[in-house]
Design a protein around this motif. Structure first.
Motif, PDB file in Angstrom:
ATOM      1  N   ILE A  50       0.857  -1.108  -0.174  1.00 26.52           N
ATOM      2  CA  ILE A  50       0.077   0.101  -0.046  1.00 26.52           C
ATOM      3  C   ILE A  50       1.041   1.276   0.191  1.00 26.52           C
ATOM      4  N   THR A  51       2.058   1.155   0.786  1.00 32.37           N
ATOM      5  CA  THR A  51       2.781   2.383   0.827  1.00 32.37           C
ATOM      6  C   THR A  51       3.683   2.706  -0.483  1.00 32.37           C
ATOM      7  N   SER A  52       3.931   1.401  -1.224  1.00 36.69           N
ATOM      8  CA  SER A  52       4.344   1.539  -2.554  1.00 36.69           C
ATOM      9  C   SER A  52       3.504   1.825  -3.420  1.00 36.69           C
ATOM     10  N   SER A  53       3.085   3.291  -3.518  1.00 35.55           N
ATOM     11  CA  SER A  53       1.806   3.537  -4.445  1.00 35.55           C
ATOM     12  C   SER A  53       1.857   3.292  -5.717  1.00 35.55           C
TER      13      SER A  53
ATOM     14  N   LEU B  78      -0.925  -8.129   0.100  1.00 35.81           N
ATOM     15  CA  LEU B  78      -1.531  -8.377  -1.166  1.00 35.81           C
ATOM     16  C   LEU B  78      -2.916  -8.435  -0.897  1.00 35.81           C
ATOM     17  N   HIS B  79      -3.435  -9.196  -0.010  1.00 36.18           N
ATOM     18  CA  HIS B  79      -5.060  -9.139   0.234  1.00 36.18           C
ATOM     19  C   HIS B  79      -5.373  -7.800   0.861  1.00 36.18           C
ATOM     20  N   ASP B  80      -4.942  -7.254   1.527  1.00 30.49           N
ATOM     21  CA  ASP B  80      -5.290  -5.984   1.897  1.00 30.49           C
ATOM     22  C   ASP B  80      -5.081  -4.915   0.988  1.00 30.49           C
ATOM     23  N   PHE B  81      -4.200  -4.799   0.174  1.00 32.27           N
ATOM     24  CA  PHE B  81      -3.821  -4.075  -1.062  1.00 32.27           C
ATOM     25  C   PHE B  81      -4.992  -4.247  -1.936  1.00 32.27           C
ATOM     26  N   GLU B  82      -5.286  -5.242  -2.304  1.00 25.10           N
ATOM     27  CA  GLU B  82      -6.761  -5.438  -3.200  1.00 25.10           C
ATOM     28  C   GLU B  82      -7.801  -5.009  -2.600  1.00 25.10           C
ATOM     29  N   GLY B  83      -8.079  -5.102  -1.338  1.00 22.45           N
ATOM     30  CA  GLY B  83      -9.183  -4.361  -0.433  1.00 22.45           C
ATOM     31  C   GLY B  83      -9.093  -2.993  -0.301  1.00 22.45           C
ATOM     32  N   ALA B  84      -7.850  -2.487  -0.464  1.00 19.95           N
ATOM     33  CA  ALA B  84      -7.605  -1.060   0.126  1.00 19.95           C
ATOM     34  C   ALA B  84      -7.875  -0.535   1.314  1.00 19.95           C
TER      35      ALA B  84
ATOM     36  N   GLU C 148      -5.173  -1.460   6.602  1.00 19.01           N
ATOM     37  CA  GLU C 148      -4.702  -2.167   7.975  1.00 19.01           C
ATOM     38  C   GLU C 148      -3.222  -2.304   7.984  1.00 19.01           C
ATOM     39  N   ASP C 149      -2.726  -2.397   9.333  1.00 16.19           N
ATOM     40  CA  ASP C 149      -1.467  -2.811   9.404  1.00 16.19           C
ATOM     41  C   ASP C 149      -1.328  -4.308   9.214  1.00 16.19           C
ATOM     42  N   THR C 150      -0.114  -4.947   9.420  1.00 11.54           N
ATOM     43  CA  THR C 150       0.177  -6.202   8.751  1.00 11.54           C
ATOM     44  C   THR C 150      -0.330  -7.400   9.480  1.00 11.54           C
TER      45      THR C 150
ATOM     46  N   ILE D 101      -7.531 -18.730   2.537  1.00 13.71           N
ATOM     47  CA  ILE D 101      -8.053 -19.340   1.334  1.00 13.71           C
ATOM     48  C   ILE D 101      -7.693 -18.464   0.137  1.00 13.71           C
ATOM     49  N   PHE D 102      -7.178 -17.077   0.342  1.00 14.16           N
ATOM     50  CA  PHE D 102      -6.423 -16.390  -0.802  1.00 14.16           C
ATOM     51  C   PHE D 102      -5.136 -16.996  -1.100  1.00 14.16           C
ATOM     52  N   LYS D 103      -4.492 -17.368  -0.209  1.00 16.08           N
ATOM     53  CA  LYS D 103      -3.166 -18.010  -0.076  1.00 16.08           C
ATOM     54  C   LYS D 103      -3.114 -19.395  -0.823  1.00 16.08           C
ATOM     55  N   GLU D 104      -4.127 -20.253  -0.460  1.00 15.67           N
ATOM     56  CA  GLU D 104      -4.153 -21.605  -1.135  1.00 15.67           C
ATOM     57  C   GLU D 104      -4.474 -21.270  -2.613  1.00 15.67           C
TER      58      GLU D 104
END
Length: 301
Positions: free
Chosen positions: A202-205, A249-255, A258-260, A272-275
């Motif tokens: 996210i910070t890597s805009s 990556l999951h949080d980036f897609e959801g914008a 949140e923190d890590t 599930i996303f990882k699998e």
């Protein structure tokens, strides 16, 4: 009597509840330490600061000396203690710093911090998976007890079931801010004094424009991203490095921004996303992600 030197007006001294402190015995048990921390961290910030500091040192003076307490005396004590115990030099007292001023039996707060010596959220996620056995997103009261016992055992120490329960209750009082009897991953980070990292994706805009970049720009950004998550510098993302990359990556897609540290309602979604991601992008099926596989993922997402 001058205004600056007149005796402080009476108010309720919180530390008078603890006779051991009044007798100069500053070593207290875990439960009492938790009560003291909660009282002076009145805004639940994770620090004793501003007004809380003045109250704490005023109470400490009133509890340990019969001398007249003046604002100047309080300020002198405060400066002396802060110079010795404010390790971060930020003008606040963190919980580990208070444990130096008011040591607990077994010094249990600092023990947690020093035993594992965790330095990053990748290491924390490894520890988290060990103790969050049912993948609920929380460590429950029962799991926390096992966690504490394990850390003590690594130092060659054992405690009774009664003492272990006291430690668990002390930890929950200090860190379980919503009083649900569980510790979240974010709360566990506070317990182990780990500062959450920002979501690097996210910070890597520029990542949002990855597909529109030229080949050279995409390659440069991919290397920056890969190097950030390749904490072990092995040339592959593996284990908790993949977990952290996938979570971001999951949080980036959801914008989400949140923190890590995973929140409870998203941890299973991340699994599930990882699998799904590993099934499609781990080309050689070795359970690791190479640079080319990470580049494939970024191209998709």
């Amino acid at each position: 009597m001058a205004a600056g030197t007149r005796r402080l007006s009476y108010y309720d001294n919180f530390l008078k509840k603890y006779p051991g402190v009044a007798k100069g015995n500053l070593k207290i048990d875990a439960a009492k330490f938790a009560e003291i921390w909660q009282h002076y961290d009145s805004n639940n910030s994770g620090y004793i600061d501003d007004e809380g500091l003045d109250k704490f040192f005023r109470d400490l003076l009133m509890t340990t000396t019969a001398a007249s307490i003046t604002p100047e005396l309080v300020e002198d004590l405060k400066e002396c203690f802060m110079e010795s115990y404010d390790d971060a030099k930020d003008g606040r007292i963190a919980i580990t710093e208070l444990a130096n001023i008011l040591p607990t039996d077994e010094n249990f707060i600092l023990l947690f911090r020093l035993t594992e010596n965790l330095t990053s959220s990748v290491e924390l996620m490894t520890l988290w998976k060990k103790y969050d056995r049912n993948r609920s997103g929380y460590i429950t009261k029962g799991e926390l007890g096992a966690f504490i016992a394990d850390l003590l055992a690594q130092h060659g120490k054992r405690v009774s079931g009664e003492k272990l329960e006291e430690y668990v209750q002390g930890m929950l009082k200090i860190f379980d801010k919503n009083n649900d009897g569980h510790l979240s991953l974010t709360e566990m980070a506070k317990l182990l004094s780990i500062k959450p990292e920002e979501n690097f994706l996210i910070t890597s805009s520029k990542l949002a424009k990855f597909q529109d970049m030229g080949e050279r720009e995409r390659l440069k950004l991919m290397h920056q991203i890969f190097d950030h998550y390749d904490k072990g510098q092995t040339g592959f993302l593996e284990g908790p490095e993949i977990d952290l990359f996938v979570k971001d990556l999951h949080d980036f897609e959801g914008a989400s921004g949140e923190d890590t540290f995973c929140q409870a309602d998203s941890m299973r979604k991340v699994d599930i996303f990882k699998e799904d991601l590993m099934r499609h992008c781990d080309v050689d099926k070795d359970g690791k992600l190479s640079k080319s596989e990470v580049r494939l993922i970024l191209g998709f997402h």
